[in-house]
Structures are given as C-alpha cells and as structure tokens.
Design an enzyme around this catalytic site. Structure first.
Site, PDB file in Angstrom:
ATOM      1  N   GLU A 118     -10.550   1.712  13.199  1.00 33.59           N
ATOM      2  CA  GLU A 118     -10.596   0.766  14.324  1.00 33.59           C
ATOM      3  C   GLU A 118      -9.322   0.855  15.165  1.00 33.59           C
ATOM      4  O   GLU A 118      -9.363   0.850  16.396  1.00 33.59           O
ATOM      5  CB  GLU A 118     -10.794  -0.667  13.796  1.00 33.59           C
ATOM      6  CG  GLU A 118     -12.170  -0.941  13.220  1.00 33.59           C
ATOM      7  CD  GLU A 118     -12.424  -0.250  11.872  1.00 33.59           C
ATOM      8  OE1 GLU A 118     -13.599  -0.039  11.529  1.00 33.59           O
ATOM      9  OE2 GLU A 118     -11.446   0.087  11.172  1.00 33.59           O
ATOM     10  N   PHE A 154       0.835  -1.211   0.000  1.00 32.15           N
ATOM     11  CA  PHE A 154       0.000   0.000   0.000  1.00 32.15           C
ATOM     12  C   PHE A 154       0.875   1.269   0.000  1.00 32.15           C
ATOM     13  O   PHE A 154       0.543   2.258   0.649  1.00 32.15           O
ATOM     14  CB  PHE A 154      -0.966   0.042   1.200  1.00 32.15           C
ATOM     15  CG  PHE A 154      -1.755  -1.221   1.402  1.00 32.15           C
ATOM     16  CD1 PHE A 154      -2.330  -1.883   0.324  1.00 32.15           C
ATOM     17  CD2 PHE A 154      -1.929  -1.752   2.679  1.00 32.15           C
ATOM     18  CE1 PHE A 154      -3.063  -3.055   0.513  1.00 32.15           C
ATOM     19  CE2 PHE A 154      -2.664  -2.919   2.878  1.00 32.15           C
ATOM     20  CZ  PHE A 154      -3.229  -3.575   1.788  1.00 32.15           C
ATOM     21  N   GLY A 178      -3.396   5.124   6.434  1.00 35.03           N
ATOM     22  CA  GLY A 178      -2.743   5.869   7.505  1.00 35.03           C
ATOM     23  C   GLY A 178      -3.236   5.494   8.888  1.00 35.03           C
ATOM     24  O   GLY A 178      -3.253   6.325   9.797  1.00 35.03           O
ATOM     25  N   GLY A 179      -3.636   4.257   9.047  1.00 37.54           N
ATOM     26  CA  GLY A 179      -4.196   3.793  10.335  1.00 37.54           C
ATOM     27  C   GLY A 179      -5.708   3.728  10.233  1.00 37.54           C
ATOM     28  O   GLY A 179      -6.371   4.742  10.059  1.00 37.54           O
ATOM     29  N   GLN A 189     -26.458  10.724  -3.367  1.00 33.08           N
ATOM     30  CA  GLN A 189     -27.899  10.423  -3.374  1.00 33.08           C
ATOM     31  C   GLN A 189     -28.699  11.609  -3.921  1.00 33.08           C
ATOM     32  O   GLN A 189     -29.682  11.435  -4.641  1.00 33.08           O
ATOM     33  CB  GLN A 189     -28.352  10.082  -1.952  1.00 33.08           C
ATOM     34  CG  GLN A 189     -29.817   9.684  -1.813  1.00 33.08           C
ATOM     35  CD  GLN A 189     -30.125   8.322  -2.428  1.00 33.08           C
ATOM     36  OE1 GLN A 189     -29.224   7.511  -2.621  1.00 33.08           O
ATOM     37  NE2 GLN A 189     -31.386   8.088  -2.761  1.00 33.08           N
ATOM     38  N   GLU A 217       0.570  13.099   9.768  1.00 34.76           N
ATOM     39  CA  GLU A 217      -0.109  12.314   8.727  1.00 34.76           C
ATOM     40  C   GLU A 217      -1.614  12.218   9.002  1.00 34.76           C
ATOM     41  O   GLU A 217      -2.439  12.378   8.100  1.00 34.76           O
ATOM     42  CB  GLU A 217       0.488  10.906   8.641  1.00 34.76           C
ATOM     43  CG  GLU A 217      -0.169  10.064   7.545  1.00 34.76           C
ATOM     44  CD  GLU A 217       0.407   8.661   7.415  1.00 34.76           C
ATOM     45  OE1 GLU A 217      -0.171   7.863   6.655  1.00 34.76           O
ATOM     46  OE2 GLU A 217       1.426   8.353   8.082  1.00 34.76           O
ATOM     47  N   GLY A 242     -29.268  11.704  -7.526  1.00 30.79           N
ATOM     48  CA  GLY A 242     -30.081  10.643  -8.112  1.00 30.79           C
ATOM     49  C   GLY A 242     -29.248   9.799  -9.062  1.00 30.79           C
ATOM     50  O   GLY A 242     -28.090   9.482  -8.786  1.00 30.79           O
TER      51      GLY A 242
END
Length: 389
Positions: A368, A158, A364-365, A337, A243, A340
C-alpha cells in the site's frame, strides 16, 4: 537462464553456492525453523566462503563483484525453503552492511564491516518503529548530542537479526524539530548499556530472529555517527531501492521454486487414471504462472543491471517489490492448491513456503505504501534523488 546478464563465471558461482547450501545449510533448516535460532557456525562458514562480501570493497575483505553475484546469492537462498534463514543472511549482508560500506568512517568499517564480511559479527538495520511502521519520517527515536556522546532513546520493531546481532545500524532524530531533515544514522554496539531485545513470535520466517528493541539512555560515542548529521533520511531512501529489488528478486525466485516443486508433484500424482499434469485446467494455470514469473524475473534483472550501472532506480525497484511479491503470493497459493491435502501438511514444503511468502507484500515497505510512492512519481511527477555526496 538469461546469458545477457549472467556469464560463465556467474553460473560457476551459482553451482558452487548451490552445493554449499545443500551440504552446509539444508540439513539444519528444520531445526532452525523449530528453534527460531540460526547457529553461529553457519555465519562463519558464509564468511569464510566470501558470501557476505560479494559486493563489498576489497579493502575491507570483500570481493567487489557486480550485482549479478548478489542476484544469484538471493535466488539460491530462496531454494533452501526457509524465508527466515534467507532473510537473516541478506539482512546482514545487504541492509546493515550496505550502510556501513556507504556511510561509515574507516575506523568503524575496520571494527564492524570487516568482521561482518568474515562472519564474526552479525548486523541488523533498525528503522521501523512500533507506532510508525513504513512511515520513516514519523520516527520517534531520538539521539540528542551531549558533549562527545549522543544519548539514544526510543524503540524499533520487526528488526531481523535484532536478538542475536552484535551491532545495530540505527536511525534516530538528532534534531526532532526538523522532521525528516533532522534524522541521522548511528552504529550502536550491542555491548552499550541500556539496550534490550524482545523476540517476536511470527507467522512465517520462523528461523530468523525478529526483535523489538528498546534503547534507554544509550550512550553512543560521537564518532559512531555514520555520514553527516541530518542526512539519515536521504541515506535510508537511497538504499531502499536495493532493499526493494532484493525483495522482488526473492519473490520471483521463490515463485519459481514453488512452481518447480508443484510440477514435480503433478508429474507423479494420479487422478482418474492420469497424472495431474495432463488436466487442461491445471496445465493452463501453470502456463499463466510461468508467464508471470518470467515477466517479473526479466524485469528484475533489467533493474539489477541499471542499479549495477549506477542508475537511481527507486521507482522501478518499488514496482518490482510490489508486483513480484503479489505474484509470488498468488503462485504459491495456487501451487499449494495443486498439492491438495498434502499442500496443507507441514511435512511438505509448500505450507512453509505459503507462510514465508506472505511477508513479501508487508516487509520493507507494504504494498500500500509502495503504491502511494509510485503514484507520487507517476501522477505528481515527484522526483526522489540520491543523497548528495
């Protein structure tokens, strides 16, 4: 705009940077999104304009400006509607080059920081691993000293700019038995033998190149160690505050951009004889979104001020990233939304924004992990301290 944080000079910089982006970047964005390659010329143009050196020392070609120039840089980059392009720029300027500025020797700075500021060399920061993700302490990559070299083995994933970078700032275990106290940081040149990069295919951030890197017995000169051996974990943690704040600022800026676009659409689009901005349900939804954006934006500015003043803001920056990215995802979901069927079309900007924003609570973390870090500080009274000089 809050005049408490931004001076007239800041606003002049914002205007000139907006004009630069519209002229030099926006015309190429769709091509870069399609090809997944940002052409080298734009890096050089950013360098020539000084945009990579906003917060860097003048000694190496930077401008040594306060953090609110960086805030403007980040906010305006979100408005070209390419999270990938923005990430490539800030990952180079703030992830890779922050470590160079703070930990590298004078010789390494002359060889990599100055060309990085000038846009001649592209950098990336290599911390995450295929089996570790946000668990920095669980790192498997090793750099074992042999004579006047370190032998680097392992893999990273990543990594933004990992495919086209000219140099890598790599975290590795120099003493695997010591856990996070055995970790160090190195400057690795792409010309060193034994490095391979594989481009990853992502849901969003399509313009940026994200790589999985493999290091196979890469010989790194001992002088390419950055800072002290064994202090790598502390250096990484110290810069995580910046960061995370960067990702929080990015989030409030893209929320604002999405809402502005949705409001423009609502003013023109009609249903049942009136424009969408006259329907109470939509008006109240806008009121909620605007309030949330304003809350996190003001919070982010206050953290930027404290970071600029030298305060260690790891808790607040973690809160910023966790909340700002959550709100950005919710705002952009609702804005899509409001368009539409057109919201679902790639010809309209919201579809890309929707995909790009989803990276916020992950990169970057993850949210969670951040919740657990915040919980440790709030519940367990854990204190994180900056690396000793």
């Amino acid at each position: 705009m809050s005049s408490r944080y931004f001076t007239e000079e800041h606003e002049l910089f914002r205007k000139s940077f907006q004009e630069f982006l519209q002229k030099e970047v926006v015309p190429h964005i769709d091509k870069w999104e399609e090809t997944g390659t940002i052409e080298r010329f734009i890096w050089k143009k950013f360098g020539e304009m000084g945009y990579f050196g906003l917060n860097q020392p003048e000694e190496y070609g930077g401008m040594g400006l306060d953090l609110f120039y960086t805030v403007i840089f980040l906010e305006e980059l979100q408005k070209v509607n390419s999270g990938g392009f923005a990430a490539a720029m800030w990952a180079h300027a703030y992830l890779a080059m922050t470590h160079l500025d703070k930990e590298a020797s004078h010789e390494i700075k002359e060889k990599y920081l100055t060309p990085g500021i000038e846009g001649d060399k592209i950098g990336c920061l290599c911390i995450s691993e295929p089996f570790g993700g946000s668990d920095v302490a669980g790192m498997k990559t090793t750099a074992i000293k042999k004579g006047d070299k370190y032998i680097l083995n392992g893999s990273k994933t990543f990594i933004t700019n990992g495919v086209y970078a000219d140099f890598y700032v790599v975290a590795a275990k120099t003493d695997p038995d010591k856990g996070n106290k055995g970790m160090s940081i190195f400057l690795v040149d792409k010309e060193f033998k034994g490095i391979s990069a594989t481009k990853l295919n992502k849901l969003g951030w399509r313009a940026s190149d994200t790589a999985e890197l493999a290091f196979d017995n890469v010989e790194v000169p001992a002088e390419n160690l950055m800072g002290d051996e064994g202090k790598g974990f502390n250096y990484i943690m110290q810069h995580f505050a910046l960061e995370r704040l960067i990702m929080g600022i990015n989030a409030h800026a893209r929320s604002e951009f999405a809402l502005d676009y949705a409001l423009g659409y609502m003013k023109e689009r009609e249903a049942f004889g009136k424009t969408l901005d006259k329907f109470q349900a939509l008006r109240h939804s806008v009121a909620e979104m605007a309030s949330e954006i304003e809350m996190v934006k003001e919070f982010n500015y206050s953290i930027a001020q404290r970071l600029n003043d030298g305060v260690y803001v790891v808790k607040e920056a973690s809160m910023s990233k966790m909340l700002s990215t959550k709100i950005a995802d919710e705002v952009i979901y609702k804005c899509l939304q409001m368009l539409g069927g057109y919201g679902y079309m790639e010809d309209y900007p919201m579809a890309r924004m929707f995909r790009d924003s989803r990276l916020g609570p992950i990169g970057g973390g993850t949210s969670e992990i951040l919740k657990e870090i915040i919980a440790k500080m709030v519940i367990d009274n854990k204190e994180y301290k900056p690396a000793a000089k």
